[in-house]
Motif scaffolding. Sequence first.
Motif, mmCIF file in Angstrom:
data_model
loop_
_atom_site.group_PDB
_atom_site.id
_atom_site.type_symbol
_atom_site.label_atom_id
_atom_site.label_comp_id
_atom_site.label_asym_id
_atom_site.label_seq_id
_atom_site.Cartn_x
_atom_site.Cartn_y
_atom_site.Cartn_z
ATOM 1 N N PHE A 30 -17.003 -53.973 125.671
ATOM 2 C CA PHE A 30 -17.051 -53.574 124.256
ATOM 3 C C PHE A 30 -17.460 -54.765 123.395
ATOM 4 O O PHE A 30 -17.163 -55.909 123.721
ATOM 5 C CB PHE A 30 -15.682 -53.066 123.791
ATOM 6 N N SER A 31 -18.129 -54.495 122.267
ATOM 7 C CA SER A 31 -18.478 -55.554 121.317
ATOM 8 C C SER A 31 -17.221 -55.990 120.563
ATOM 9 O O SER A 31 -16.170 -55.343 120.637
ATOM 10 C CB SER A 31 -19.523 -55.049 120.319
ATOM 11 N N GLY A 32 -17.356 -57.085 119.784
ATOM 12 C CA GLY A 32 -16.209 -57.628 119.060
ATOM 13 C C GLY A 32 -15.554 -56.633 118.121
ATOM 14 O O GLY A 32 -14.324 -56.534 118.061
ATOM 15 N N GLY A 33 -16.378 -55.865 117.377
ATOM 16 C CA GLY A 33 -15.830 -54.878 116.450
ATOM 17 C C GLY A 33 -15.045 -53.791 117.143
ATOM 18 O O GLY A 33 -14.004 -53.330 116.651
ATOM 19 N N TRP A 34 -15.508 -53.365 118.324
ATOM 20 C CA TRP A 34 -14.799 -52.311 119.075
ATOM 21 C C TRP A 34 -13.542 -52.867 119.739
ATOM 22 O O TRP A 34 -12.546 -52.156 119.882
ATOM 23 C CB TRP A 34 -15.737 -51.668 120.090
ATOM 24 N N LYS A 35 -13.579 -54.141 120.128
ATOM 25 C CA LYS A 35 -12.351 -54.759 120.651
ATOM 26 C C LYS A 35 -11.261 -54.777 119.579
ATOM 27 O O LYS A 35 -10.072 -54.648 119.885
ATOM 28 C CB LYS A 35 -12.646 -56.183 121.131
ATOM 29 N N MET A 36 -11.679 -54.985 118.309
ATOM 30 C CA MET A 36 -10.727 -54.929 117.193
ATOM 31 C C MET A 36 -10.012 -53.579 117.154
ATOM 32 O O MET A 36 -8.807 -53.501 116.922
ATOM 33 C CB MET A 36 -11.454 -55.153 115.860
ATOM 34 N N ARG A 37 -10.750 -52.522 117.377
ATOM 35 C CA ARG A 37 -10.157 -51.178 117.357
ATOM 36 C C ARG A 37 -9.153 -51.009 118.501
ATOM 37 O O ARG A 37 -8.098 -50.394 118.324
ATOM 38 C CB ARG A 37 -11.254 -50.115 117.441
ATOM 39 N N ILE A 38 -9.501 -51.538 119.671
ATOM 40 C CA ILE A 38 -8.581 -51.452 120.813
ATOM 41 C C ILE A 38 -7.309 -52.247 120.516
ATOM 42 O O ILE A 38 -6.190 -51.791 120.804
ATOM 43 C CB ILE A 38 -9.281 -51.960 122.094
ATOM 44 N N ALA A 39 -7.477 -53.442 119.917
ATOM 45 C CA ALA A 39 -6.320 -54.264 119.548
ATOM 46 C C ALA A 39 -5.450 -53.543 118.517
ATOM 47 O O ALA A 39 -4.213 -53.597 118.573
ATOM 48 C CB ALA A 39 -6.781 -55.607 119.001
ATOM 49 N N LEU A 40 -6.081 -52.842 117.584
ATOM 50 C CA LEU A 40 -5.338 -52.078 116.583
ATOM 51 C C LEU A 40 -4.593 -50.921 117.238
ATOM 52 O O LEU A 40 -3.430 -50.638 116.896
ATOM 53 C CB LEU A 40 -6.298 -51.569 115.507
ATOM 54 N N ALA A 41 -5.226 -50.260 118.198
ATOM 55 C CA ALA A 41 -4.560 -49.168 118.931
ATOM 56 C C ALA A 41 -3.316 -49.677 119.644
ATOM 57 O O ALA A 41 -2.281 -48.991 119.686
ATOM 58 C CB ALA A 41 -5.534 -48.542 119.925
ATOM 59 N N LYS A 42 -3.366 -50.885 120.219
ATOM 60 C CA LYS A 42 -2.212 -51.489 120.904
ATOM 61 C C LYS A 42 -1.029 -51.639 119.954
ATOM 62 O O LYS A 42 0.124 -51.485 120.344
ATOM 63 C CB LYS A 42 -2.589 -52.869 121.460
ATOM 64 N N VAL A 43 -1.332 -51.960 118.697
ATOM 65 C CA VAL A 43 -0.278 -52.148 117.698
ATOM 66 C C VAL A 43 0.334 -50.808 117.284
ATOM 67 O O VAL A 43 1.552 -50.664 117.163
ATOM 68 C CB VAL A 43 -0.858 -52.887 116.461
ATOM 69 N N LEU A 44 -0.505 -49.803 117.085
ATOM 70 C CA LEU A 44 -0.030 -48.504 116.593
ATOM 71 C C LEU A 44 0.753 -47.731 117.645
ATOM 72 O O LEU A 44 1.689 -46.989 117.321
ATOM 73 C CB LEU A 44 -1.213 -47.652 116.115
ATOM 74 N N VAL A 45 0.388 -47.883 118.911
ATOM 75 C CA VAL A 45 0.926 -47.012 119.956
ATOM 76 C C VAL A 45 2.381 -47.316 120.301
ATOM 77 O O VAL A 45 3.082 -46.478 120.872
ATOM 78 C CB VAL A 45 0.044 -47.104 121.232
ATOM 79 N N THR A 46 2.870 -48.505 119.943
ATOM 80 C CA THR A 46 4.181 -48.941 120.425
ATOM 81 C C THR A 46 5.368 -48.432 119.610
ATOM 82 O O THR A 46 6.511 -48.781 119.905
ATOM 83 C CB THR A 46 4.242 -50.486 120.461
ATOM 84 N N ASN A 47 5.104 -47.642 118.547
ATOM 85 C CA ASN A 47 6.189 -47.108 117.717
ATOM 86 C C ASN A 47 7.153 -48.181 117.228
ATOM 87 O O ASN A 47 8.377 -48.033 117.351
ATOM 88 C CB ASN A 47 6.987 -46.051 118.504
ATOM 89 N N PRO A 48 6.669 -49.288 116.657
ATOM 90 C CA PRO A 48 7.589 -50.335 116.195
ATOM 91 C C PRO A 48 8.311 -49.910 114.917
ATOM 92 O O PRO A 48 7.954 -48.919 114.276
ATOM 93 C CB PRO A 48 6.658 -51.521 115.927
ATOM 94 N N ASP A 49 9.335 -50.671 114.539
ATOM 95 C CA ASP A 49 10.037 -50.404 113.272
ATOM 96 C C ASP A 49 9.225 -50.938 112.098
ATOM 97 O O ASP A 49 9.309 -50.415 110.994
ATOM 98 C CB ASP A 49 11.416 -51.088 113.284
ATOM 99 N N LEU A 50 8.454 -52.010 112.349
ATOM 100 C CA LEU A 50 7.643 -52.629 111.301
ATOM 101 C C LEU A 50 6.284 -53.021 111.869
ATOM 102 O O LEU A 50 6.211 -53.702 112.887
ATOM 103 C CB LEU A 50 8.353 -53.884 110.752
ATOM 104 N N ILE A 51 5.229 -52.546 111.215
ATOM 105 C CA ILE A 51 3.868 -52.951 111.575
ATOM 106 C C ILE A 51 3.366 -53.920 110.515
ATOM 107 O O ILE A 51 3.390 -53.613 109.317
ATOM 108 C CB ILE A 51 2.909 -51.747 111.650
ATOM 109 N N ILE A 52 2.929 -55.097 110.949
ATOM 110 C CA ILE A 52 2.314 -56.072 110.049
ATOM 111 C C ILE A 52 0.823 -56.104 110.369
ATOM 112 O O ILE A 52 0.439 -56.276 111.523
ATOM 113 C CB ILE A 52 2.941 -57.471 110.237
ATOM 114 N N MET A 53 -0.002 -55.921 109.337
ATOM 115 C CA MET A 53 -1.445 -55.808 109.564
ATOM 116 C C MET A 53 -2.217 -56.699 108.593
ATOM 117 O O MET A 53 -2.047 -56.597 107.384
ATOM 118 C CB MET A 53 -1.906 -54.357 109.415
#
Length: 540
Positions: free
Chosen positions: A163-186
């Motif tokens: 994947f290109s850099g921009g698409w890797k960003m999306r995968i990294a963002l998916a990793k953050v969203l999927v974990t059901n944390p109490d607090l998301i910092i973005m």
Amino acid sequence: MLNIANISKNQGGETLYSKVNFQINPGEKVGLVGPNGAGKSTLFRMIIGEDRPDEGQISIPDKLRISYFSQSVGEMKGRTALEEVVEGDESIAKMKVKLREFEEKLCDPDLDPDEMNKILDRMGEVQTDFEKVGGYDLETRAEEILSGLGVHPEDHHKKVEDFSGGWKMRIALAKVLVTNPDLIIMDEPTNYLDMETILWLEEWLKNYKGSVFMTTHDRDFMNNVVKKIVEINHKRVTTYTGNYDFYVRESAIRLEQLKSEHKRQQDMLAKEEEFIAKFKARASHAAQVQSRVKKLEKIDRIELPPEEENISFDFPKPPRGSDDVVIIKELAKNWNNSKGEEINVFSGLTTTINRLQKIAVVGVNGAGKSTLLKCICDQTKPSSGEVKLGPSINLGYFSQFSLDVLKAENSVLEEVQSNLPQASDGYLRNLLAAFLFRGDDVHKKIKYLSGGEKSRLVLAVIFSTNNNLLVLDEPTNHLDIASREVLMSALKKFEGTVIFVSHDRHFLHELTDEVLEVDKGGITKYPGNYQYYLDKKASL
């Protein structure tokens, strides 16, 4: 939930902020705003433990789960996109390993009953935590989130390194969203996202039960998600209970109130100092003078923040060209894909773009927006049909590749001088100041500029070189909110024609008077502003 108490932070010998106090409560959506260099990312790093405050305390409950998304995605390779999202959270991975270990131990036929009960108790605790973070439906959620962020199902099993850099960003963002944390910092989650994906993420965050603390340059995104703003500015941190528009209004009101209080205090101080100066030599007034001196020493002086310098710059009026600026007839463009198959990007476009129009080109990612702009600018040849510019039309074209033509060793001032050799030093400095290059900024070398600074520099030149047609492909990328406002103001005053692509809805609403939508191999014209386009689409 998250409590910031009296923290202070210095960086490079300079105070970023001191005595900062605020908190984020369960379920709260909070926006962080402030100019570049104010310390927003530093604050995020202190919360997640990558940095420490010089003074004060950041209190986080032991079991609070925090996920952090930043522009530095780190190295990702060796897994598919789906595996990266599912296995990217170490705590979830550890829980899965523990549960497997417990299951293996329970299969032992010689297991002592007491030991079995202990294992079952520990297993129950881990299962509860695993269920809380959504471990049992993790893969299903990962697929949904990846798809929502624009990574199509057929690409879920593609290696991350492909994947290109921009698409890797999306995968990294998916990793953050999927974990059901109490607090998301973005930190800037909307960078590199197209409109469709921004809208999906916005809706996801609005429905998310946990807390969010984020910074973004997308004004509408901030408005629609957050209900509280934390501002870092002039080494102070101030909290506002409302969205971004509320913050803009309220901060202006507070500043006027502060100015009034400051004036009243200055008037009072002047009177007291006048009295002291007048009577300090008289023995009969010594007690009164001494009393007033002590009174002044105890007064907390009201300080006004430095005034933001508003630069008024009159861009040169471009030469008047033809009323028919761009004439397009039966325009079509095809590409060959990696398999050698011919793909129709768009076809059948016939239209005329008239003088002074501001045309937004919209469409989903990959629909062909940039390709259309390239055809207009003669950066790529159409497969059929034609594009003609009217008589006396001077074209200025901005794309992300425009940044690559800047000379790395030039200073900011030298770069504009090379493009405007006849202009005076004062004119060039005023031009650069209008695009937020002030003071010593004009002597910074190009190689040290951020992406946003390079964009501003290229745009400053484009506006000042007698172009009466501007074609702008994502000019708002990398620009913070203040820079976007500068660009928007310049475009509103521009006495020429503008054709542009942007994923910033505030920008689109403020500028657009006609829309061209590229979609499914065709182009549809909407003869109205951006809201007209949205209303028409909603009624279909």
